[in-house]
Design a protein around this motif. Sequence first.
Motif, PDB file in Angstrom:
ATOM      1  N   ILE A  60       0.989  -1.101   0.062  1.00 21.49           N
ATOM      2  CA  ILE A  60       0.012  -0.065  -0.011  1.00 21.49           C
ATOM      3  C   ILE A  60       0.774   1.407  -0.085  1.00 21.49           C
ATOM      4  O   ILE A  60       1.955   1.275   0.630  1.00 21.49           O
ATOM      5  CB  ILE A  60      -0.963  -0.074   1.193  1.00 21.49           C
ATOM      6  N   THR A  61       0.286   2.195  -0.799  1.00 21.54           N
ATOM      7  CA  THR A  61       1.205   3.479  -0.863  1.00 21.54           C
ATOM      8  C   THR A  61       0.465   4.797  -0.608  1.00 21.54           C
ATOM      9  O   THR A  61      -0.651   4.696  -0.939  1.00 21.54           O
ATOM     10  CB  THR A  61       2.184   3.481  -2.395  1.00 21.54           C
ATOM     11  N   ASP A  62       1.094   5.951  -0.349  1.00 23.47           N
ATOM     12  CA  ASP A  62       0.380   7.155  -0.585  1.00 23.47           C
ATOM     13  C   ASP A  62       1.665   8.118  -0.505  1.00 23.47           C
ATOM     14  O   ASP A  62       2.905   7.877  -0.476  1.00 23.47           O
ATOM     15  CB  ASP A  62      -0.428   7.247   0.886  1.00 23.47           C
ATOM     16  N   LEU A  63       1.242   9.468  -0.603  1.00 20.28           N
ATOM     17  CA  LEU A  63       2.257  10.498  -0.645  1.00 20.28           C
ATOM     18  C   LEU A  63       2.997  10.817   0.473  1.00 20.28           C
ATOM     19  O   LEU A  63       4.149  11.027   0.438  1.00 20.28           O
ATOM     20  CB  LEU A  63       1.527  11.852  -1.320  1.00 20.28           C
ATOM     21  N   SER A  64       2.602  10.402   1.622  1.00 12.38           N
ATOM     22  CA  SER A  64       3.451  10.564   2.921  1.00 12.38           C
ATOM     23  C   SER A  64       3.467   9.235   3.655  1.00 12.38           C
ATOM     24  O   SER A  64       2.446   8.477   3.671  1.00 12.38           O
ATOM     25  CB  SER A  64       2.782  11.806   3.802  1.00 12.38           C
ATOM     26  N   ARG A  65       4.677   9.084   4.523  1.00 12.20           N
ATOM     27  CA  ARG A  65       4.917   8.083   5.152  1.00 12.20           C
ATOM     28  C   ARG A  65       3.755   7.904   6.422  1.00 12.20           C
ATOM     29  O   ARG A  65       3.465   6.856   6.846  1.00 12.20           O
ATOM     30  CB  ARG A  65       6.131   7.792   5.687  1.00 12.20           C
ATOM     31  N   ASP A  66       3.627   9.086   6.881  1.00 15.06           N
ATOM     32  CA  ASP A  66       2.581   9.172   8.207  1.00 15.06           C
ATOM     33  C   ASP A  66       1.244   8.341   7.571  1.00 15.06           C
ATOM     34  O   ASP A  66       0.661   7.728   8.449  1.00 15.06           O
ATOM     35  CB  ASP A  66       2.351  10.482   8.407  1.00 15.06           C
ATOM     36  N   ARG A  67       0.687   8.885   6.674  1.00 12.64           N
ATOM     37  CA  ARG A  67      -0.725   8.193   5.986  1.00 12.64           C
ATOM     38  C   ARG A  67      -0.536   6.653   5.719  1.00 12.64           C
ATOM     39  O   ARG A  67      -1.279   5.957   6.278  1.00 12.64           O
ATOM     40  CB  ARG A  67      -1.003   8.920   4.826  1.00 12.64           C
ATOM     41  N   VAL A  68       0.703   6.326   5.237  1.00 11.52           N
ATOM     42  CA  VAL A  68       0.777   4.869   5.144  1.00 11.52           C
ATOM     43  C   VAL A  68       0.871   4.134   6.361  1.00 11.52           C
ATOM     44  O   VAL A  68       0.134   3.152   6.694  1.00 11.52           O
ATOM     45  CB  VAL A  68       2.179   4.684   4.330  1.00 11.52           C
ATOM     46  N   ASP A  69       1.460   4.799   7.468  1.00 10.36           N
ATOM     47  CA  ASP A  69       1.630   4.126   8.648  1.00 10.36           C
ATOM     48  C   ASP A  69       0.459   4.085   9.323  1.00 10.36           C
ATOM     49  O   ASP A  69      -0.160   3.089  10.129  1.00 10.36           O
ATOM     50  CB  ASP A  69       2.682   4.740   9.566  1.00 10.36           C
ATOM     51  N   LYS A  70      -0.693   5.056   9.310  1.00 13.15           N
ATOM     52  CA  LYS A  70      -1.853   4.993   9.712  1.00 13.15           C
ATOM     53  C   LYS A  70      -2.625   3.896   9.035  1.00 13.15           C
ATOM     54  O   LYS A  70      -3.608   3.474   9.849  1.00 13.15           O
ATOM     55  CB  LYS A  70      -2.341   6.442   9.536  1.00 13.15           C
ATOM     56  N   ALA A  71      -2.666   3.831   7.757  1.00 12.42           N
ATOM     57  CA  ALA A  71      -3.469   2.705   7.021  1.00 12.42           C
ATOM     58  C   ALA A  71      -3.026   1.332   7.810  1.00 12.42           C
ATOM     59  O   ALA A  71      -3.704   0.701   7.900  1.00 12.42           O
ATOM     60  CB  ALA A  71      -3.027   2.757   5.608  1.00 12.42           C
ATOM     61  N   LEU A  72      -1.520   1.050   7.995  1.00  9.61           N
ATOM     62  CA  LEU A  72      -1.144  -0.204   8.463  1.00  9.61           C
ATOM     63  C   LEU A  72      -1.531  -0.285   9.761  1.00  9.61           C
ATOM     64  O   LEU A  72      -1.909  -1.379  10.380  1.00  9.61           O
ATOM     65  CB  LEU A  72       0.424  -0.063   8.457  1.00  9.61           C
ATOM     66  N   GLU A  73      -1.587   0.738  10.624  1.00  8.21           N
ATOM     67  CA  GLU A  73      -2.116   0.626  12.043  1.00  8.21           C
ATOM     68  C   GLU A  73      -3.865   0.370  11.994  1.00  8.21           C
ATOM     69  O   GLU A  73      -4.025  -0.487  12.878  1.00  8.21           O
ATOM     70  CB  GLU A  73      -1.842   2.263  12.735  1.00  8.21           C
ATOM     71  N   TRP A  74      -4.330   0.852  11.165  1.00  5.92           N
ATOM     72  CA  TRP A  74      -5.878   0.463  11.129  1.00  5.92           C
ATOM     73  C   TRP A  74      -6.085  -0.918  10.605  1.00  5.92           C
ATOM     74  O   TRP A  74      -6.914  -1.687  11.313  1.00  5.92           O
ATOM     75  CB  TRP A  74      -6.473   1.265  10.105  1.00  5.92           C
ATOM     76  N   ILE A  75      -5.302  -1.408   9.993  1.00  6.15           N
ATOM     77  CA  ILE A  75      -5.297  -2.693   9.201  1.00  6.15           C
ATOM     78  C   ILE A  75      -5.096  -3.624  10.609  1.00  6.15           C
ATOM     79  O   ILE A  75      -5.771  -4.518  10.759  1.00  6.15           O
ATOM     80  CB  ILE A  75      -4.459  -3.276   8.109  1.00  6.15           C
ATOM     81  N   ARG A  76      -4.062  -3.584  11.329  1.00 10.29           N
ATOM     82  CA  ARG A  76      -3.702  -4.279  12.370  1.00 10.29           C
ATOM     83  C   ARG A  76      -4.769  -4.145  13.534  1.00 10.29           C
ATOM     84  O   ARG A  76      -5.058  -5.316  14.093  1.00 10.29           O
ATOM     85  CB  ARG A  76      -2.288  -3.726  13.071  1.00 10.29           C
ATOM     86  N   ALA A  77      -5.416  -3.140  13.549  1.00 11.35           N
ATOM     87  CA  ALA A  77      -6.386  -2.879  14.613  1.00 11.35           C
ATOM     88  C   ALA A  77      -7.750  -3.859  14.196  1.00 11.35           C
ATOM     89  O   ALA A  77      -8.341  -4.530  15.129  1.00 11.35           O
ATOM     90  CB  ALA A  77      -7.101  -1.198  14.846  1.00 11.35           C
ATOM     91  N   GLN A  78      -7.951  -3.787  13.058  1.00  7.62           N
ATOM     92  CA  GLN A  78      -9.039  -4.573  12.419  1.00  7.62           C
ATOM     93  C   GLN A  78      -8.876  -5.957  12.784  1.00  7.62           C
ATOM     94  O   GLN A  78      -9.840  -6.758  13.172  1.00  7.62           O
ATOM     95  CB  GLN A  78      -9.393  -4.233  11.014  1.00  7.62           C
ATOM     96  N   LEU A  79      -7.636  -6.469  12.453  1.00 11.64           N
ATOM     97  CA  LEU A  79      -7.355  -7.759  12.402  1.00 11.64           C
ATOM     98  C   LEU A  79      -7.318  -8.269  14.076  1.00 11.64           C
ATOM     99  O   LEU A  79      -7.877  -9.242  14.437  1.00 11.64           O
ATOM    100  CB  LEU A  79      -6.019  -8.185  12.222  1.00 11.64           C
ATOM    101  N   ASP A  80      -7.061  -7.455  15.116  1.00  9.66           N
ATOM    102  CA  ASP A  80      -7.088  -7.518  16.401  1.00  9.66           C
ATOM    103  C   ASP A  80      -8.698  -7.699  16.891  1.00  9.66           C
ATOM    104  O   ASP A  80      -8.914  -8.427  17.839  1.00  9.66           O
ATOM    105  CB  ASP A  80      -6.567  -6.538  17.125  1.00  9.66           C
ATOM    106  N   ARG A  81      -9.444  -6.851  16.286  1.00  6.79           N
ATOM    107  CA  ARG A  81     -10.738  -7.156  16.617  1.00  6.79           C
ATOM    108  C   ARG A  81     -11.440  -8.226  16.152  1.00  6.79           C
ATOM    109  O   ARG A  81     -12.201  -8.977  16.838  1.00  6.79           O
ATOM    110  CB  ARG A  81     -11.736  -5.689  15.773  1.00  6.79           C
ATOM    111  N   VAL A  85      -9.986 -11.238  15.910  1.00  9.20           N
ATOM    112  CA  VAL A  85      -9.232 -12.137  16.854  1.00  9.20           C
ATOM    113  C   VAL A  85     -10.164 -12.196  18.309  1.00  9.20           C
ATOM    114  O   VAL A  85     -10.633 -13.228  18.603  1.00  9.20           O
ATOM    115  CB  VAL A  85      -7.809 -11.982  17.255  1.00  9.20           C
ATOM    116  N   GLU A  86     -10.318 -10.985  18.594  1.00  2.13           N
ATOM    117  CA  GLU A  86     -11.428 -10.866  19.953  1.00  2.13           C
ATOM    118  C   GLU A  86     -12.557 -11.338  19.549  1.00  2.13           C
ATOM    119  O   GLU A  86     -13.296 -12.091  20.633  1.00  2.13           O
ATOM    120  CB  GLU A  86     -11.375  -9.414  20.285  1.00  2.13           C
ATOM    121  N   ARG A  87     -13.310 -11.308  18.204  1.00  2.00           N
ATOM    122  CA  ARG A  87     -14.537 -11.620  18.052  1.00  2.00           C
ATOM    123  C   ARG A  87     -14.657 -13.363  17.741  1.00  2.00           C
ATOM    124  O   ARG A  87     -15.814 -13.949  17.160  1.00  2.00           O
ATOM    125  CB  ARG A  87     -15.126 -11.086  16.976  1.00  2.00           C
ATOM    126  N   GLY A  88     -13.329 -13.840  17.656  1.00  4.17           N
ATOM    127  CA  GLY A  88     -13.281 -15.368  17.177  1.00  4.17           C
ATOM    128  C   GLY A  88     -13.406 -15.567  15.828  1.00  4.17           C
ATOM    129  O   GLY A  88     -13.479 -16.749  15.183  1.00  4.17           O
TER     130      GLY A  88
END
Length: 688
Positions: free
Chosen positions: A348-369, A371-374
């Motif tokens: 995944i790419t964007d113009l700024s590293r900050d936006r890319v990192d926020k996208a990766l963080e969002w993806i990890r948070a969704q995966l954690d959820r 896991v919590e839901r089984g």
Amino acid sequence: MPEESMTRTHTTYLEHSGFRFALLRLDNGTSRPITLGPDSLEDLSAAIRSLDITSVDAVAVTGTREVFCAGADLGNMTEARTLDEAQEVARQGLRCFAGLATLPVPTFAFLNGLALGGGLELALHTDYRTVSATAKGLGFPEVRLGLIPGWGGLDRVLELLGPDTAARLAVLDPLVGKNLTPAAAHDLGLVDAVLPAVDFLTASLEFAAGVLAGTTAPWRRQPTENGPGSLDRLRDKLDAMLHGAAPAPYRALDLLMERLPDRNPPAFAEHTDPDNTTARAFGELLLSDQARAGIYALRLTRSLARTPAGRPDAPARPLRSIGVVGAGLMASQLALLFARQLRVPVLITDLSRDRVDKALEWIRAQLDRQVERGQLTADAALNISGLVQGTTDKTDFAQCDAVIEAVFEELEVKRAVFAELESILRPDALLLTNTSALSVEDICAQLAHPERLVGLHFFNPVSVLPLVEVIPTTRTAETSLATAFEMAKGLGKTAVLVKDSPGFVVNRILTRLMCEVLSLIDGGLEPESVDHALDPVGLPMTPLALLQFIGPAVQLHICERMRQAYPDRFAATPGLTAIVNAGLPGFLDANGGISSEAAVHLPPPAPADQSAIRSRLLSTLADEVGHILREGVVAGPEQVDLCMILGANYPFHTGGLTPLLDRITGTNYHPGLRIPLSVRQPSPASRF
């Protein structure tokens, strides 16, 4: 009569742990799901009558492959023309299952896989139930189809689990398309044991032998006793969801209420609908417009999902890595979907590293959820997360097999993205655009290799809505189009081939409706009356609530683009423009009424005739659908309905859209709405 998918019942006798079992195995000998039609029910009844019951300690029922029983054979049911014929559909199933329930030995159901509708009702007529841990779903989908469980399921689940749980399983869950997992079914007390899929039959026989020997105690939950008050509250919830538009859930609730005064009804084995209330309710519903539309919608979503019209015969290219341009919400959702469903590396790419990192963080948070839901194991979530990487350098996409853009909805922005990608990617890499309204032909106009570009329009939220509109151009290669279809299939989505045109299908229809609603409000009619005029139809949300969900700025952008394309049909929206300029989140307040902040930007409201408004709005929808079909945007009305069901969440009881328009506005998309609605497969020779 439609040909029944004939399910035969094969009887075998076997010994296990010192006990003799008669095993009834349901099998249709094909890859089609096991279903029960008139002939299949008679075959099952004959098998039950023929049992050498004096020589066995127990009787068990199971299915084949990964299906226990997918329910009734709907094709034959819709042939009923009179109330007596319709009631007989219910009575035949009740008689058959009563034969199983009244056997003088213990009975078991071994749910080796899917058990829906009549299949679950069959299982509930046994004394004990096991289920495979990998079974895909258990539930009662009937009310979503405009019917009720007609083969005794309501009585049996009420007896087992009490009114609250019975109402949830038979009324609420099916309205949102929800089925039970094996674990959830066990927690509720619907099944007695969840067993491994490997050697499931042997494990089930071992469980049954333990029950017969008295060494295994079946799981039983005490039925809940909340009674009439909670069911009345459920009726209020139905009114808020459906506004009385779909009779089936109300009928199911009525039947549950009727049985409440007698807290200890006779065991179901002792009767077969003695007062005929179940058969009568089922028969009346089977003859209703909503049931015919619901059954049509089910056939539609099954048949055209499996065999999408217009998919070329050309071979698809393999997809071993995918790039996503953009790191906003839609792009992040797509990256997660690709990694989870295809299990391939995603960049995944964007113009700024900050936006890319926020996208990766969002993806990890969704995966954690998840896991919590089984929904995922921790290891699976970790593996998926590792597949998604970020970059700010598009040259890292050089080895990707496909790249999709999800950037701002402006033509020149998208052209610039693809111009840059074309200089980086291999010549055979697939280019995909997620545009929701721009011309795909215009987007690829300046490409050196336009044959590899396809529009792939996903819907928000991506994880929930199963539709993908697939939009080729006049220069799209057959291989590129075939690859796009295979990608959609791999993602678990239903692909609908759509001609390149403004708004495609879903956005075009919804925006025409939205513009008409806003035009009436701008004309001075009372906004809440206009917004709720379609409530009696039972659509998933009002137009202004949908606008609030989309966002007024995005909606204004779409309305303006559609007005540029079709100025004679898509009205200007001064009220919406004012709302956007004022920075408001929409027209509505927290309670769903018109907010005081929005009201100052609207003309003084005048009384509105909701019936007249409803007729006008439905006529507007019929007009736009007519334009779409005459222009050949999709192959036929079935594709329009499939798009509205899967992309706009339109309900089964309306059949999507065109059966509703037939019934109310007099259109003729499906001649004779009250006869069985078939899904016409368009000729594969043409894309449109």
